[in-house]
Design a protein around this motif. Sequence first.
Motif, PDB file in Angstrom:
ATOM      1  N   GLN A 328       6.048   7.800  -2.077  1.00 54.93           N
ATOM      2  CA  GLN A 328       7.093   8.486  -2.846  1.00 54.93           C
ATOM      3  C   GLN A 328       7.445   8.065  -4.007  1.00 54.93           C
ATOM      4  N   LYS A 329       7.444   6.820  -4.488  1.00 51.70           N
ATOM      5  CA  LYS A 329       7.530   6.395  -5.738  1.00 51.70           C
ATOM      6  C   LYS A 329       6.469   6.933  -6.716  1.00 51.70           C
ATOM      7  N   LEU A 330       5.632   7.096  -6.090  1.00 47.69           N
ATOM      8  CA  LEU A 330       4.214   7.775  -6.889  1.00 47.69           C
ATOM      9  C   LEU A 330       4.692   9.197  -6.992  1.00 47.69           C
ATOM     10  N   HIS A 331       5.082   9.980  -6.164  1.00 50.01           N
ATOM     11  CA  HIS A 331       5.246  11.515  -6.239  1.00 50.01           C
ATOM     12  C   HIS A 331       6.542  11.445  -7.549  1.00 50.01           C
ATOM     13  N   HIS A 332       7.548  10.648  -7.308  1.00 49.69           N
ATOM     14  CA  HIS A 332       8.623  10.656  -8.289  1.00 49.69           C
ATOM     15  C   HIS A 332       7.942  10.653  -9.855  1.00 49.69           C
ATOM     16  N   GLU A 333       7.123   9.469  -9.998  1.00 51.04           N
ATOM     17  CA  GLU A 333       6.559   9.322 -11.386  1.00 51.04           C
ATOM     18  C   GLU A 333       5.644  10.495 -11.855  1.00 51.04           C
ATOM     19  N   LYS A 354       2.096   4.577 -14.993  1.00 49.57           N
ATOM     20  CA  LYS A 354       2.163   3.084 -14.919  1.00 49.57           C
ATOM     21  C   LYS A 354       2.296   2.578 -13.340  1.00 49.57           C
ATOM     22  N   TYR A 355       2.974   3.146 -12.532  1.00 50.06           N
ATOM     23  CA  TYR A 355       3.020   2.789 -11.161  1.00 50.06           C
ATOM     24  C   TYR A 355       1.814   3.165 -10.369  1.00 50.06           C
ATOM     25  N   LEU A 356       1.257   4.449 -10.877  1.00 49.21           N
ATOM     26  CA  LEU A 356       0.116   4.770  -9.965  1.00 49.21           C
ATOM     27  C   LEU A 356      -1.141   3.698 -10.422  1.00 49.21           C
ATOM     28  N   GLU A 357      -0.980   3.144 -11.698  1.00 46.11           N
ATOM     29  CA  GLU A 357      -2.173   2.114 -12.137  1.00 46.11           C
ATOM     30  C   GLU A 357      -1.792   1.022 -11.252  1.00 46.11           C
ATOM     31  N   ALA A 358      -0.696   0.628 -10.787  1.00 47.56           N
ATOM     32  CA  ALA A 358      -0.247  -0.485 -10.493  1.00 47.56           C
ATOM     33  C   ALA A 358      -0.960  -0.275  -8.853  1.00 47.56           C
ATOM     34  N   VAL A 359      -0.717   0.812  -8.197  1.00 46.82           N
ATOM     35  CA  VAL A 359      -1.072   1.085  -6.901  1.00 46.82           C
ATOM     36  C   VAL A 359      -2.488   0.931  -6.862  1.00 46.82           C
ATOM     37  N   ILE A 360      -3.308   1.396  -7.917  1.00 46.16           N
ATOM     38  CA  ILE A 360      -4.698   1.213  -7.913  1.00 46.16           C
ATOM     39  C   ILE A 360      -5.184  -0.245  -8.005  1.00 46.16           C
ATOM     40  N   LYS A 361      -4.357  -0.902  -8.813  1.00 45.16           N
ATOM     41  CA  LYS A 361      -4.727  -2.288  -8.763  1.00 45.16           C
ATOM     42  C   LYS A 361      -4.371  -3.269  -7.821  1.00 45.16           C
ATOM     43  N   GLU A 362      -3.399  -2.958  -7.050  1.00 43.16           N
ATOM     44  CA  GLU A 362      -2.959  -3.671  -5.800  1.00 43.16           C
ATOM     45  C   GLU A 362      -3.984  -3.021  -4.864  1.00 43.16           C
ATOM     46  N   THR A 363      -4.491  -1.918  -5.015  1.00 46.27           N
ATOM     47  CA  THR A 363      -5.778  -1.654  -3.898  1.00 46.27           C
ATOM     48  C   THR A 363      -7.006  -2.495  -4.125  1.00 46.27           C
ATOM     49  N   LEU A 364      -7.313  -2.504  -5.221  1.00 51.81           N
ATOM     50  CA  LEU A 364      -8.448  -3.236  -5.688  1.00 51.81           C
ATOM     51  C   LEU A 364      -8.278  -4.845  -5.570  1.00 51.81           C
ATOM     52  N   ARG A 365      -7.127  -5.228  -5.599  1.00 51.86           N
ATOM     53  CA  ARG A 365      -6.859  -6.650  -5.017  1.00 51.86           C
ATOM     54  C   ARG A 365      -7.156  -6.810  -3.696  1.00 51.86           C
ATOM     55  N   LEU A 366      -6.509  -6.160  -2.835  1.00 53.79           N
ATOM     56  CA  LEU A 366      -6.646  -6.572  -1.262  1.00 53.79           C
ATOM     57  C   LEU A 366      -8.095  -6.021  -0.786  1.00 53.79           C
ATOM     58  N   TYR A 367      -8.741  -4.986  -1.533  1.00 58.55           N
ATOM     59  CA  TYR A 367      -9.911  -4.442  -1.180  1.00 58.55           C
ATOM     60  C   TYR A 367     -10.809  -3.944  -2.303  1.00 58.55           C
ATOM     61  N   PRO A 368     -11.237  -5.195  -3.048  1.00 54.40           N
ATOM     62  CA  PRO A 368     -12.307  -4.915  -4.217  1.00 54.40           C
ATOM     63  C   PRO A 368     -13.379  -4.312  -3.473  1.00 54.40           C
ATOM     64  N   PRO A 369     -13.728  -3.157  -4.159  1.00 57.49           N
ATOM     65  CA  PRO A 369     -15.171  -2.545  -3.794  1.00 57.49           C
ATOM     66  C   PRO A 369     -16.362  -3.366  -3.838  1.00 57.49           C
ATOM     67  N   ALA A 457      -4.068  11.293  -8.979  1.00 61.33           N
ATOM     68  CA  ALA A 457      -2.732  12.024  -9.781  1.00 61.33           C
ATOM     69  C   ALA A 457      -3.197  13.477  -9.122  1.00 61.33           C
ATOM     70  N   ASN A 458      -4.273  14.274  -9.565  1.00 63.70           N
ATOM     71  CA  ASN A 458      -4.412  15.507  -9.127  1.00 63.70           C
ATOM     72  C   ASN A 458      -4.281  15.894  -7.504  1.00 63.70           C
ATOM     73  N   MET A 459      -4.554  14.841  -6.888  1.00 64.65           N
ATOM     74  CA  MET A 459      -4.411  15.163  -5.374  1.00 64.65           C
ATOM     75  C   MET A 459      -3.028  14.878  -5.059  1.00 64.65           C
ATOM     76  N   LEU A 460      -2.462  14.071  -5.498  1.00 61.92           N
ATOM     77  CA  LEU A 460      -0.881  13.538  -4.974  1.00 61.92           C
ATOM     78  C   LEU A 460      -0.119  14.664  -5.857  1.00 61.92           C
ATOM     79  N   ARG A 461      -0.382  15.339  -6.645  1.00 67.06           N
ATOM     80  CA  ARG A 461       0.497  16.555  -7.284  1.00 67.06           C
ATOM     81  C   ARG A 461       0.667  17.711  -6.293  1.00 67.06           C
ATOM     82  N   ARG A 462      -0.579  17.791  -5.517  1.00 65.88           N
ATOM     83  CA  ARG A 462      -0.471  19.001  -4.569  1.00 65.88           C
ATOM     84  C   ARG A 462      -0.206  18.534  -2.974  1.00 65.88           C
ATOM     85  N   TYR A 463      -0.569  17.262  -2.720  1.00 65.50           N
ATOM     86  CA  TYR A 463      -0.719  16.852  -1.391  1.00 65.50           C
ATOM     87  C   TYR A 463       0.241  15.575  -1.034  1.00 65.50           C
TER      88      TYR A 463
END
Length: 525
Positions: A328-333, A354-369, A457-463
């Motif tokens: 929800q925060k991402l959609h707001h941004e 900025k919040y999208l980048e934080a989401v990606i970083k937090e994902t990479l923290r918990l689940y680094p490829p 970003a382009n995915m979440l803009r639509r879905y």
Amino acid sequence: MFWLLVLVAVIVGAVYRRRRPELCQIHSDLPIGEKCYPVIGHAYLMKNSDTDGAVWFKALGRQAIENGGITSFWMANKLYILVAEPETSEVILKSCMEKGYVTQFIRTVIGNGSIFAAVDIWRPRRKILAPVFSMKNLNEFVKVFNRQSMIMADMLEPMAGGADFSVWRYFNTYTFDSVCETTLGIDLHSQKDPNHPFLIAFDFVSQELAKRMVSPWMYPEFIYRLLPRYNKFVFHRKIIRHFVDEVIKIKQKQQSTFQKGDNNDLSDTAPKTFLDMMIESSGRLEQKYSDLELREELMVIVMAGTDTSAVGASFAAAMLARHPHVQQKLHHELDLVFANSDRALTVEDLPKLKYLEAVIKETLRLYPPVPVTAREVMNDVKLPSGTTLVEGVSVVLNIWATHRNPTFWGADAEQFRPERFLEGPLKHPSQFQPFSLPMRNCLGYNYAMMSMKTMLANMLRRYRILPPSHMDGHRLQEPLKVSFDVMMRDMDNYEIRIEDRTENQISEGRLLSNQKETSKKKSYC
């Protein structure tokens, strides 16, 4: 004959261990709470799938954290030090430049591609590659990321409002098309035809390399070549190499045609690809890249660029499905930046997310490829703990465990909380290392981040992303189960559902309007 060779290898390993008592002393200083069996050591712990949290880098990582951030284990005759603590990681990364022993198996695919090459090969190639990955050059690729991710969003449309599906195929083909276009200058349209031979071959080779890494009996090359699986490995490797070689030939032919002035479709204003820039960069030095060197470096970019971004974004989608308040925060941004328009994403938009980048970083923290990386100790290295490592020891830097070390990440280290990356600097600069750290860090870090931000970003803009229908609330609160095949994967194959956000926004708008009317009536009472 085969088992005789295995027996010989085992005996040689046992003799080696006896002749290196200093290795046994290091293991004694850095104990592990698991039984060490004769000959095989701790090889029985090397599990690739996350059954009951048993995938090896997680199980050993927890033990390292409990042991102050460092432990050790034997793989046959090879002693490994496993590090889950940033201060020790920093010492290792600065002191040990040679990549780990097991990375030699990856070199059987990519050759001397700089990411895993020996130092004497890596150093001069790094000088050529570093300017290629400048932000000025990367910014030119955002148009490609946007166009390809818009195609991806269109391909997702039939899934909106439907059943569970794996988002992996859509993200993987998007990254493959983006990487091939930015690296090689060709659009393979794999998003519309996902059964590309390269992708199939790459998937097989990745799984095969992972199996070999955790199977010490397959370490000796002469034994591995005797196995039936070796012929399958060679077959798929040939597909990968042939694909890249053919693209290089096409590009060289295009350049030759352009130089002769015979093709009006090419111009000096056309966007430059990584291949163009690598040829130019190496041309400034005394010795240019050979065709073999070009192939090796391009294979690194194509293979790493395709898989790393796809894995990272797929984990992010899985996490967003489980954390609607974050989404929800991402959609707001996104609404603030794009104002509900369908305009193209530009390079100027990315820093605003900025919040999208934080989401990606937090994902990479918990689940680094790439959950682990390895280095070889060539000279004595004294660790912060006081232990001195000697030549012959291999070090496994457990990125997964370092990213979950509560000493540096706090009591909520296991929780998905993107805000932690907006709260100020980290306690230690090495506690976050999804793409390793200097000197031999991944040059493609910014490229991968820009690609992931654009596609999400382009995915979440639509879905709107929803959790799989078959998962109950309890299951959604559990950590993702993962497997390991060179990169970390979700054992549920990144299953999600999506719904069209435009339709949902209309209903949300009506609800908000009704709430406002109700509020007005109450205020009149």
